[in-house]
Design a protein around this motif. Structure first.
Motif, PDB file in Angstrom:
ATOM      1  N   ALA A  23       0.832  -1.306   0.194  1.00 21.85           N
ATOM      2  CA  ALA A  23      -0.015  -0.043  -0.069  1.00 21.85           C
ATOM      3  C   ALA A  23       0.938   1.303  -0.071  1.00 21.85           C
ATOM      4  O   ALA A  23       2.207   1.280   0.460  1.00 21.85           O
ATOM      5  CB  ALA A  23      -0.987   0.108   1.113  1.00 21.85           C
ATOM      6  N   THR A  24       0.500   2.210  -0.435  1.00 20.61           N
ATOM      7  CA  THR A  24       1.042   3.542  -0.620  1.00 20.61           C
ATOM      8  C   THR A  24       0.366   4.436   0.494  1.00 20.61           C
ATOM      9  O   THR A  24      -0.752   4.631   0.632  1.00 20.61           O
ATOM     10  CB  THR A  24       0.876   4.347  -1.792  1.00 20.61           C
ATOM     11  N   VAL A  32       0.556  10.873   0.860  1.00 24.51           N
ATOM     12  CA  VAL A  32       1.779  11.898   1.652  1.00 24.51           C
ATOM     13  C   VAL A  32       1.044  13.307   1.782  1.00 24.51           C
ATOM     14  O   VAL A  32       0.934  13.909   0.951  1.00 24.51           O
ATOM     15  CB  VAL A  32       2.923  11.910   0.708  1.00 24.51           C
ATOM     16  N   ARG A  33       0.703  13.626   2.833  1.00 21.75           N
ATOM     17  CA  ARG A  33       0.540  15.104   3.131  1.00 21.75           C
ATOM     18  C   ARG A  33       1.456  15.581   4.115  1.00 21.75           C
ATOM     19  O   ARG A  33       2.108  15.357   4.891  1.00 21.75           O
ATOM     20  CB  ARG A  33      -0.837  15.039   3.881  1.00 21.75           C
ATOM     21  N   ALA A  34       1.866  16.994   3.677  1.00 21.19           N
ATOM     22  CA  ALA A  34       3.129  17.631   4.478  1.00 21.19           C
ATOM     23  C   ALA A  34       2.703  19.080   4.889  1.00 21.19           C
ATOM     24  O   ALA A  34       3.727  19.724   4.852  1.00 21.19           O
ATOM     25  CB  ALA A  34       4.378  17.390   3.688  1.00 21.19           C
ATOM     26  N   ARG A  59       0.215  14.653  12.938  1.00 23.46           N
ATOM     27  CA  ARG A  59       0.683  13.318  12.530  1.00 23.46           C
ATOM     28  C   ARG A  59       1.738  12.976  13.653  1.00 23.46           C
ATOM     29  O   ARG A  59       1.396  11.643  14.067  1.00 23.46           O
ATOM     30  CB  ARG A  59       1.295  13.493  11.181  1.00 23.46           C
ATOM     31  N   ARG A 111       0.879   9.629  15.527  1.00 23.33           N
ATOM     32  CA  ARG A 111       1.756   8.397  15.425  1.00 23.33           C
ATOM     33  C   ARG A 111       2.231   8.157  16.823  1.00 23.33           C
ATOM     34  O   ARG A 111       2.414   6.866  17.182  1.00 23.33           O
ATOM     35  CB  ARG A 111       2.968   8.810  14.778  1.00 23.33           C
ATOM     36  N   ARG A 164      -0.085   6.144  18.816  1.00 27.27           N
ATOM     37  CA  ARG A 164      -0.416   4.738  18.113  1.00 27.27           C
ATOM     38  C   ARG A 164       0.714   4.075  18.810  1.00 27.27           C
ATOM     39  O   ARG A 164       0.469   2.676  19.198  1.00 27.27           O
ATOM     40  CB  ARG A 164      -0.199   4.731  16.978  1.00 27.27           C
ATOM     41  N   ALA A 204       0.221   3.429  22.595  1.00 29.61           N
ATOM     42  CA  ALA A 204      -1.035   2.244  22.576  1.00 29.61           C
ATOM     43  C   ALA A 204      -0.528   1.108  22.449  1.00 29.61           C
ATOM     44  O   ALA A 204      -1.345   0.118  23.012  1.00 29.61           O
ATOM     45  CB  ALA A 204      -2.341   2.995  21.994  1.00 29.61           C
ATOM     46  N   GLU A 205       0.629   0.804  21.714  1.00 31.28           N
ATOM     47  CA  GLU A 205       0.942  -0.605  21.190  1.00 31.28           C
ATOM     48  C   GLU A 205       1.852  -1.101  22.533  1.00 31.28           C
ATOM     49  O   GLU A 205       1.861  -2.427  22.380  1.00 31.28           O
ATOM     50  CB  GLU A 205       1.722  -0.476  19.989  1.00 31.28           C
ATOM     51  N   ASN A 234      12.230  -2.501   6.813  1.00 31.69           N
ATOM     52  CA  ASN A 234      11.444  -1.235   6.105  1.00 31.69           C
ATOM     53  C   ASN A 234      10.355  -1.528   5.086  1.00 31.69           C
ATOM     54  O   ASN A 234      10.189  -1.198   4.076  1.00 31.69           O
ATOM     55  CB  ASN A 234      12.351  -0.416   5.502  1.00 31.69           C
TER      56      ASN A 234
END
Lengths: 328, 315, 322
Positions: B2-3, B6-8, B16, B20, B23, B26-27, B314
């Motif tokens: 999946a891609t 990209v928002r920047a 973001r 992140r 997330r 939470a893990e 990666n």
């Protein structure tokens, strides 16, 4: 008489991040396979072709669940079987050949041990009959001096040979269906040709049905009788191989065929705009419409259902309907 | 496959990052995270939240003095049991030790010592070990030979015995313990890091940097060290537990943190016989603390190892 | 098309095998065994061959990552072996590379803007402001947005990463870019993107390419001329379209036969090679291809054929033609 293998409307989703992210890896895949037929499953990475193979042998990873559809082997429902029953099927009735031969072969066991294993478990061969069978299989896959090479370890063989041994292992259980998932991607071209010819000969000799998963349309042109093109977890086009190459019905197939460099010409390649789809955030309507040169309004809103066309082709696209109605 | 779209935008960046981080947090498995957070909190705020001092005995009430010694006044009351048993008070919830000092407060201050010693000791060990490992893995040839032979030799030394040896040379003291921990444990890092670097060295982005004529030190700094941090972090979290135990053992044996500082190991050592005499709270509570710390560090380290491993590719 | 940019003459790279401690060298792996070719400025030379043919070693030699055993590599008229210090750095600036694997060619913990800027910062003394604007230009050149420079490699797809690798290769105004299987690891539809991008860049910047791949169709599409390598030697060099129209050397023919048809009825001369590629440690006597050659003659096992010109611009190393 039911087809050898029938997949009907198969759906399998991956659930990640504690169920908040759903990836529709397989989203309504249907096809059937007859004995002796070579069926090509074509698509790019992420289209779901490998997941479909895993689903057929019920080896999807734990985070995936089959949420719908049927898989029937000679009429028997495979989805209802327990893992113990599936173990009887894997290797014995459906065998697999994977992409990386080094990963498929255990580096610690001899070739003999690995080729003999399916024959031992699934065909209950022992002793001298087992040895004989292993020798036959190695000769069938054209390994020179099989008696001697039986005792070798995988790292002593070349890449092409290893992949042929993987083929021998697949045949050892005497399966009716072999699923080959990109078996030649890591091989040199001349070795690939040897291997593909070998597969075709083996198929003719044993009558086994072959599902060939690949992204290479050239292999499809050479090997397959029937082809299905997958995109975003769905089969977008399915036809005979000639039909696919000469009359591609789906815009994705057409785009793909035009984007491949052809030997002997420098005609500019067609570039499919956009990026491969993110399976967790598919666009509304048809999954291909953001990149489709022929997209219509209807495509952006309504996901196309399977259209069965007169020449036997199946496609998931609104275009043929549209063309039929505009032609009057 | 999946891609990620990209928002920047700048605001987008911040939210973001926040999303992140949430997330990721939470893990993390909740139990070790909770335990470690509590321990860290206690260690940091011990001077503020501890009910009593760490060195001075608790000023006893006249009733206690009367009950124990039959006097109206006394400097301290020793061996008061925890509050839920007979004779205990809420003032010293976990009891007092043989000098009348509050066990709970000493445990809290002890958290400071254990965490600081374990963390800094492991950090230094990690720093030395990583550096040597990178040099050995990347520079190769005789760098590799020399450093690895020293590492091998070091690894064969029994760490506790070696630690005792060092401490008998240096004498007891908190920073000596840190030094000892660093000297004993660096070899574990260098071995693992060297392996990582050997693999990294063949990766194309390193080859590319070499082709571009970038100097070796710069390659080490920009390309190798950031990419071995995964392994180092995992090792680090696993080693913290070991460090705590070594420190506790050293203190227990009398060659670590010197009394009257409240190291958990020392507390257990001083109360060895008390266990026999029925004053279980003096040795058990420090033991529970050590267990909690080591267990949560290990659980975290294990989770980190599993979590970071596939990401190394990666994909 | 211009004057010669890179000239390789009788280049050899032999790797010693065997313990050099006591018994001395026991053998030599002749990875590259006397190849000569020229790349003109603004031109692409394709290099095709299967595993073990020596194309990777050739690229390493040209990138000055390995030292040749003998032979010469001349770039812009200067011999590479004579370059030292700042001149060598200048060479490295002008000759860059794009690798096959888009996932391992970008440093995972660096922002892509820094990755692209690294060669600039290494070779030139340029202000940070100028570096940033050049990085932005490069990103646009390869079809990405300048504001993506703050992202990390894992946030990009495989095709986009290859674009980043191309941007990095061009960051120092390189004159020759070695492309080592740049599209093999990419999806089919993305290959067209990258191939078109490379061709566009060549037209715009007049940069030369050494395009190494095993996919004949892609190589022939991008390159003006193609060279075929087998076991360390060049067996055929020709204009790409001529090569496709009429391959001369039996190995070239086998490669064409093996490169799959573009449609089911395409007639191809079926040449299936027997056996495996022999080891470069013990190449066959005479012509190294003769044990597998369907057209082998007695002469082939005795005398090694030389690469000679059989028609203008066409060189073949085969006894069938000389």
């Amino acid at each position: 008489m039911p087809p050898l293998l029938r997949v009907k409307d198969l759906r399998a989703y991956y659930f990640g991040f504690r169920g908040t992210r759903v990836v529709k890896a397989i989203d309504g895949v249907s096809f059937s396979l007859e004995a002796g037929e070579t069926f090509g499953l074509v698509g790019e990475s992420g289209c779901g072709k490998t997941s479909t193979c895993h689903a057929i042998v019920r080896l999807l990873p734990a985070s995936a669940r089959i949420v719908g559809g049927r898989i029937e082997l000679e009429g028997e429902d495979l989805l209802g079987k327990s893992q113990a029953e599936m173990r009887e099927i894997r290797g014995r009735r459906i065998a697999t050949i994977l992409q990386d031969p080094m990963a498929s072969l255990d580096p610690l066991f001899t070739i003999y041990d690995q080729v003999a294993e399916p024959a031992y478990y699934h065909r209950a061969l022992r002793g001298p009959r087992l040895r004989q069978r292993v020798k036959e299989l190695l000769s069938a896959v054209r390994i020179p001096s099989p008696e001697r090479r039986m005792k070798d370890l995988p790292h002593q063989m070349s890449g092409g040979m290893r992949q042929r041994i993987v083929g021998a292992i697949a045949l050892a259980g005497g399966p009716q269906v072999i699923i080959a998932d990109e078996p030649t991607t890591n091989l040199d071209v001349t070795i690939q040709l040897q291997y593909l010819n070998l597969l075709k000969d083996l198929q003719r000799a044993s009558g086994v049905a072959l599902i060939f998963v690949t992204h290479n349309l050239g292999i499809v042109a050479k090997m397959c009788d029937k082809v299905a093109v997958m995109y975003a977890g769905k089969i977008v086009e399915m036809q005979s191989v000639r039909g696919l190459f000469y009359h591609p019905r789906h815009p994705y197939t057409r785009a793909l065929l035009n984007s491949i460099p052809k030997l002997g010409t420098k005609a500019p390649l067609y570039i499919i705009p956009g990026q491969p789809p993110d399976l967790s955030h598919l666009p509304a309507g048809c999954s291909f419409q953001p990149r489709c040169a022929s997209a219509m309004e209807r495509c952006r809103v309504e996901e196309p259902s399977e259209q069965h066309l007169d020449d036997g082709a199946t496609t998931r696209c609104w275009l043929p309907l549209h063309e039929a109605t505009t032609r009057g | 496959m999946a891609t990620i779209p990209v928002r920047a935008t700048p605001i987008g960046n911040l939210s973001r990052v926040a999303r992140r981080s949430y997330r990721i947090v939470a893990e993390i498995p909740s139990l070790p995270l909770l335990m470690l957070s509590i321990l860290a909190f206690v260690a940091v705020f011990a001077p503020v939240i501890a009910p009593h001092g760490k060195l001075d005995p608790v000023k006893p009430t006249p009733e206690q003095c009367q009950a124990k010694f039959g006097m109206a006044n006394c400097p301290y009351v020793d061996n008061v049991p925890p509050f839920w048993t007979r004779g205990g008070t809420f003032d010293t919830p976990l009891g007092t030790d043989f000098l009348g000092r509050d066990v709970l407060s000493r445990l809290m201050y002890g958290a400071q010592i254990s965490l600081v010693v374990a963390l800094t000791g492991t950090l230094f060990a990690g720093g030395i070990g990583t550096l040597l490992g990178v040099l050995a893995g990347y520079m190769g040839k005789w760098w590799d030979q020399v450093i690895m032979r020293i590492t091998d030799a070091w690894l064969t030394l029994p760490s506790l015995v070696f630690a005792i040896l060092l401490s008998s040379v240096r004498g007891p003291g908190v920073w000596n313990v840190v030094l000892i921990l660093a000297l004993v444990f660096w070899s574990r890092y260098s071995r693992a890091v060297r392996g990582e670097v050997l693999a990294l060295r063949e990766r194309e982005f390193v080859r590319l940097a070499e082709i571009n004529g970038i100097g070796k030190l710069k390659i080490i700094r920009r390309h190798l060290i950031p990419n071995v941090m995964n392994t180092v972090m995992v090792l680090f979290s696993l080693q913290v537990g070991v460090a705590v135990i070594i420190e506790a053992s050293l203190s227990f044996l009398g060659v670590g943190v010197p009394p009257p500082e409240p190291s958990w190991g020392l507390m257990m050592a001083q109360e060895r016989e008390s266990l026999m005499e029925g004053k279980w709270w003096l040795a058990v509570f420090p033991g529970i603390c050590i267990t909690m710390l080591v267990l949560s560090a290990n659980m975290l380290g294990d989770w980190l190892r599993v979590r970071l491993d596939p990401q190394l590719r990666n994909r | 098309m211009g004057e010669p940019l890179l000239e390789v003459r009788d280049l050899k790279k032999h790797f010693p095998v065997g313990s050099s401690l006591l018994g001395g060298v026991q053998g030599w792996v002749k990875a590259v065994d006397g190849i000569s070719f020229t790349i003109n400025s603004g031109e692409t030379l394709g290099l095709v061959g299967e595993s073990g043919c020596g194309k990777t070693t050739t690229s390493k030699l040209i990138l000055a990552a390995e030292q040749a055993t003998s032979g010469a590599i001349e770039f812009e008229g200067r011999n590479l072996a004579e370059l030292r210090g700042p001149e060598l750095m200048d060479y490295r600036r002008k000759v860059q590379v794009v690798f096959q694997d888009p996932y391992s060619s970008l440093s995972p913990r660096m922002r892509v803007g820094d990755i692209i800027a690294e060669p600039i910062e290494t070779h030139e003394r340029v202000s940070r402001h100028e570096v940033r604007s050049r990085v932005a230009e490069l990103l646009e050149l390869v079809g990405l947005r300048p504001d993506m420079s703050r992202l990390f490699p894992h946030e990009f797809s495989g095709g986009q990463r290859q674009r980043l690798a191309i941007a990095r290769a061009l960051s120092t105004n390189a004159r020759l870019v070695v492309l080592d299987e740049p599209v093999s690891a990419l999806d089919v539809s993305i290959r067209a993107h990258i191939i078109s991008l490379l061709e566009e860049i060549q037209t715009r910047l007049a940069v030369s390419y050494l395009f190494i791949a095993h996919d004949l169709a892609a190589v022939a599409h991008v390159s003006q001329r193609t060279a075929v390598m087998y076991l360390g030697k060049l067996v055929e060099v020709a204009d790409s379209l001529e090569l496709c129209a009429s391959p001369l050397h039996p190995y070239t023919k086998a490669l064409f036969a093996a490169s799959l048809p573009s449609h089911p009825d395409e007639a191809r001369e079926e040449i299936v090679l027997s056996g495996e590629v022999p080891s470069a440690l013990n190449p066959p006597r005479g012509c190294s291809f003769h044990p597998r050659c369907p057209f082998v003659m007695p002469r082939c096992s005795e005398q090694e054929p030389l690469l000679c010109e059989v028609s203008p611009g066409r060189r073949v190393a085969c006894h069938l033609y000389n």
